[in-house]
Scaffold this motif. Structure first.
Motif, short mmCIF file in Angstrom:
data_model
loop_
_atom_site.label_atom_id
_atom_site.label_comp_id
_atom_site.label_asym_id
_atom_site.label_seq_id
_atom_site.Cartn_x
_atom_site.Cartn_y
_atom_site.Cartn_z
N LEU A 79 -20.77 -4.54 15.15
CA LEU A 79 -19.53 -3.52 14.32
C LEU A 79 -19.81 -2.24 14.16
N ASP A 80 -18.90 -1.34 14.13
CA ASP A 80 -19.27 0.45 14.29
C ASP A 80 -19.71 0.83 12.48
N CYS A 81 -21.07 0.28 12.78
CA CYS A 81 -21.52 0.70 11.46
C CYS A 81 -23.37 0.73 11.52
N GLU A 82 -23.94 2.31 11.54
CA GLU A 82 -25.41 2.26 11.58
C GLU A 82 -26.41 1.47 11.46
N LEU A 83 -26.52 0.06 10.47
CA LEU A 83 -27.93 -0.79 9.96
C LEU A 83 -27.54 -1.69 10.29
N ARG A 93 -24.97 -6.18 12.98
CA ARG A 93 -25.73 -5.51 14.68
C ARG A 93 -24.65 -3.77 15.09
N PRO A 94 -25.16 -3.03 14.90
CA PRO A 94 -24.43 -1.86 15.45
C PRO A 94 -24.55 -1.84 16.96
N ILE A 95 -23.56 -0.94 17.53
CA ILE A 95 -22.68 -1.46 18.32
C ILE A 95 -23.59 -0.72 19.81
N HIS A 96 -24.45 0.44 19.32
CA HIS A 96 -24.96 1.13 20.65
C HIS A 96 -26.13 1.10 20.00
N THR A 97 -26.44 0.98 19.81
CA THR A 97 -28.17 0.60 18.86
C THR A 97 -29.07 -0.68 18.96
N PHE A 98 -29.94 -0.32 19.78
CA PHE A 98 -31.01 -1.63 20.13
C PHE A 98 -31.34 -1.92 18.56
N THR A 99 -30.98 -2.98 18.11
CA THR A 99 -31.47 -3.88 16.52
C THR A 99 -32.06 -4.70 16.78
#
Length: 308
Positions: free
Chosen positions: A230-234, A286-292
């Protein structure tokens, strides 16, 4: 047509004893002697079925206890009665791709015909309980499982999750000690892609052996997590209701189009009702563009600790 290997081989995977004319190096060899065979994989002349597909401009045929499909320049496959996979190769040199379909779509169809629930995803073990990660392609199921492997946890399966009811409990059956990881996931974990073999039709996705981090015994399933970008930060963990959990299990059933065509929807519904009464069901955002992956693993472990 390809010739059979000189010696028939025996393997264990998905809770099945498999007799195969096709070399399947990904699988664990079965102990000898072999008395009961659950699944036979054989080369068979399916030229009439292949010509039927070509003439009718179709690529698959499904009826109760029977599923046939054709992949151009790979093979024609027929799966019957939950115990037979027949393969008619188009080209001998595509054996790597044939194995992908045998261990994926064909084994998924076998499990359906045996009325063993098959989900699309990965499963790992935390404190003697199995946790499954499901989701659409590219959502990070294998990557999350790999994050656990990096921390010393054990893998049960990657791609097809076979769930069998044993003593009224859903048990995840071990598949084989290999993952499929995208190049960006390898890079995020500091793994050199030159050490691994690319999958035949996906040059940036690799077969990653995990023999030392694989558990080869059935493990009770405690939870299912649906991964969603999703377009989310965390990253965020959300619990599903029973009804939402029913939809989750159907959405992520491996090749779920087979359920209607093979008259298996009533069985699958009953199996899902029983499963949701035993499981925790969650969505991992989970954020789309960040490795989490590591943060997601921490969220999963918080559920596992609470489950104890």
């Amino acid at each position: 047509m390809s010739q059979s290997i000189s010696q028939t081989l025996f393997y264990q995977a998905f809770g099945q004893t498999i007799q195969s004319d096709i070399l399947l190096p990904e699988l664990i060899m079965a102990d000898s002697p072999i008395s009961d065979i659950d699944v036979t994989i054989r080369y068979e002349n399916l030229s009439r079925k292949l010509n039927e597909f070509i003439q009718n401009r179709t690529s698959y045929q499904i009826k109760k206890g029977y599923f046939a499909f054709y992949v151009p320049e790979v093979a024609c496959f027929v799966i019957e009665n939950g115990d037979m996979i027949s393969v008619y190769p188009d080209k001998q040199e595509n054996l790597d791709r044939i194995r992908l379909y045998v261990l994926g779509t064909c084994m998924g169809a076998i499990l359906h015909q045996k009325q063993i629930v098959a989900l699309h995803g990965s499963a790992i073990v935390i404190q003697d309980k199995a946790y499954a990660f499901v989701g659409d392609s590219g959502q990070g199921k294998s990557t999350l499982a790999s994050a656990f492997i990096q921390q010393g946890y054990k893998l049960l399966t990657d791609d097809v999750i076979a769930i069998k009811m044993i003593n009224d409990n859903p048990m995840v059956m071990p598949a084989y000690p290999q993952q499929k990881l995208w190049q960006e996931s390898l890079a995020a974990f500091g793994m050199n892609p030159e050490r691994y073999s690319p999958l035949f039709d996906r040059e940036t996705k690799y077969a990653v052996p995990v023999s030392s981090n694989f558990i080869n015994t059935p493990v009770p399933l405690a939870g299912v997590f649906e991964l969603t970008k999703l377009d989310c930060e965390l990253p965020k963990l959300i619990s599903y209701s029973t009804l939402e959990g029913m939809h989750l299990l159907y959405r992520h059933t491996f090749r779920n189009l087979l359920l209607s065509a093979e008259d298996l929807k009533d069985w699958h519904f009953d199996a899902s009702v029983h499963m949701v009464s035993h499981l925790g069901l969650y969505r991992l955002e989970r954020p789309i563009h960040t490795f989490t992956a590591n943060q997601l693993a921490s969220l999963v472990k918080s559920v596992a600790v609470a489950y104890r």
